[in-house]
Design an enzyme around this catalytic site. Structure first.
Site, mmCIF file in Angstrom:
data_model
loop_
_atom_site.group_PDB
_atom_site.id
_atom_site.type_symbol
_atom_site.label_atom_id
_atom_site.label_comp_id
_atom_site.label_asym_id
_atom_site.label_seq_id
_atom_site.Cartn_x
_atom_site.Cartn_y
_atom_site.Cartn_z
ATOM 1 N N ARG A 203 0.691 -1.273 -0.489
ATOM 2 C CA ARG A 203 -0.239 -0.027 -0.583
ATOM 3 C C ARG A 203 1.015 1.425 -0.194
ATOM 4 N NH1 ARG A 203 -5.113 -1.354 4.253
ATOM 5 N NH2 ARG A 203 -5.842 -3.041 2.794
ATOM 6 N N ASP A 273 14.761 0.415 -10.001
ATOM 7 C CA ASP A 273 16.309 0.439 -9.800
ATOM 8 C C ASP A 273 16.095 -1.046 -8.882
ATOM 9 O OD1 ASP A 273 18.791 -0.208 -9.218
ATOM 10 O OD2 ASP A 273 19.028 2.011 -8.282
#
Ligand SMILES: *[C@@H]1O[C@H](CO)[C@@H](O)[C@H](O)[C@H]1NC(C)=O
Ligand SMILES: *[C@@H]1O[C@H](CO)[C@@H](O)[C@H](O)[C@H]1NC(C)=O
Ligand SMILES: *[C@@H]1O[C@H](CO)[C@@H](O)[C@H](O)[C@H]1NC(C)=O
Length: 363
Positions: A203, A273
């Site tokens: 979330r 990344d």
């Protein structure tokens, strides 16, 4: 009169569009229409007491107020604090190092028209009520939280089920405990701009609403942007965010999580990344689960809201998101992000951070 003056100056385009007030200069998104306590009375918080004259709880107990702080430090809440409507709560007025609440929830539930800047919300396990969050705005409308710092939420960090027209901007949402959730919005619309999200299980946010998600930085997530396979169909503008994995990330692709084809997403300039190698070296990641692709933003304000590329967002968000100056909790979050993959964990309790004051840090 202003309109005719503008026309006389040749500024016809500006004069022709409605001139709407902003919550404050630079406010963005759906909550920026909030006017808070503008035009109301001033209330100065003069002590760190839980209640009584001069306390934060007393300050927010009546509407139409602009609340400022003559004290700094943590207010230790003995129970949840309920806000009134039509409030401006200006934490940036507190003397350095600033103001925060700990050990309880602050709730704007069922209220409307609220501006909050420069506040720290650090619920933590000192709150015995495990069903509460750091900040709750269930069924609230027209709320903007800017340059705030949230940590140690138990249920959600920011709970906004049933909330309409909300903005969470330039803020830090770090280290949720127990459920380890960031933010949960249903109804909306909701805007998330320029936030730093650190070390959550899920979330970041749960977006069961039409949503703008722009220039956010997300670090050491397990699942980040999610719609939890909802049967409701929503629109999502997801632009120039940077998702960075960390030691707790099990699947880098869960940056977009449980998103089915009943969701409509415009995604551009987002980076992931996934290398955990100590440097920021991501690649574009614009496939939003199984969402139906939109070729342009659903919201007319999304494109103009974009301030940075994803890489620029990392630099700027780390420097200036959250309540300023950064305190020990936010400094820890920022240091972990700057390890770009090597530091960070999901905490079960604020004391696991090893910070002073039982993990809340000293303000
Ligand atoms: C704040 O709390 C302290 C300690 O309980 C008390 O002595 C003081 O009177 C309180 N201040 C006000 C304004 O109530
Ligand atoms: C909060 O207070 C600061 C310092 O006085 C001021 O510059 C800023 O405009 C205020 N923000 C709001 C939203 O009122
Ligand atoms: C939400 O904002 C829109 C303007 O963008 C406004 O028309 C609407 O009334 C607001 N909703 C509520 C519940 O205030």
């Amino acid at each position: 009169m202003l309109a005719s003056l503008l026309v006389n100056l040749g500024l016809v385009t500006l004069a022709a569009s409605p001139i709407s007030a902003l919550a404050f200069p630079g406010a963005v998104g759906f909550g920026s229409i909030a006017t808070g306590g503008t035009g109301g009375t001033s209330y100065v918080v003069t002590n760190l007491n839980d209640s009584g004259s001069g306390s934060f709880r007393d300050a927010v107990s009546e509407s139409n107020r602009i609340i400022t702080f003559a004290v700094s430090g943590y207010i230790v809440l003995e129970s949840a604090v309920s806000l009134s409507s039509d409030l401006t709560i200006n934490g940036t007025t507190a003397p350095s190092p600033g103001i925060g609440v700990m050990a309880g929830e602050v709730s704007a539930s069922d209220q409307s028209n609220i501006i909050i800047v420069g506040m720290r919300f650090r619920q933590g396990s000192d709150d015995p009520d495990t069903g509460k969050s750091a900040f709750n705005m269930g069924d609230a409308a027209n709320v903007i939280l800017d340059h705030c710092s949230f940590a140690y939420g138990q249920w959600d960090t920011v709970d906004a089920v049933g909330a309409v027209n909300i903005t969470l901007s330039n803020s830090i949402i770090a280290f949720p405990i127990y459920q380890q959730f960031g933010a949960h919005v249903e109804t909306g619309p909701a805007t998330y701009f320029g936030n730093l999200w650190v070390s959550a299980h899920n979330r970041q946010p749960l977006a069961k609403s039409n949503t703008q998600y722009i220039n956010n930085v997300i670090y050491n997530y397990q699942a980040a942007y999610t719609t939890a396979d909802t049967s409701g169909s929503f629109y999502h503008d997801i632009i120039n965010n940077y998702f960075i994995t960390g030691p707790s990330t099990s699947s880098a692709s869960d940056r977009y999580y449980q998103i089915q084809s009943n969701q409509y997403a415009y995604a551009s300039g987002n980076y992931g990344d996934a290398t955990n190698d100590g440097v920021l070296n991501g690649a574009q990641e614009n496939e939003i689960g199984s969402a139906t692709v939109l070729s342009s933003p659903w919201s007319s304000t999304s494109t103009s809201m974009v301030k940075w590329t994803a890489a620029e967002a990392v630099t700027n968000v780390l420097a200036s998101a959250g309540a300023l100056p950064h305190d020990q909790v936010d400094a820890l979050a920022i240091t972990q992000v700057q390890s770009y993959g090597t530091q960070g964990e999901l905490y079960g309790d604020q004391s696991d951070t090893g910070l002073s004051n039982g993990g809340y840090g000293t303000l």
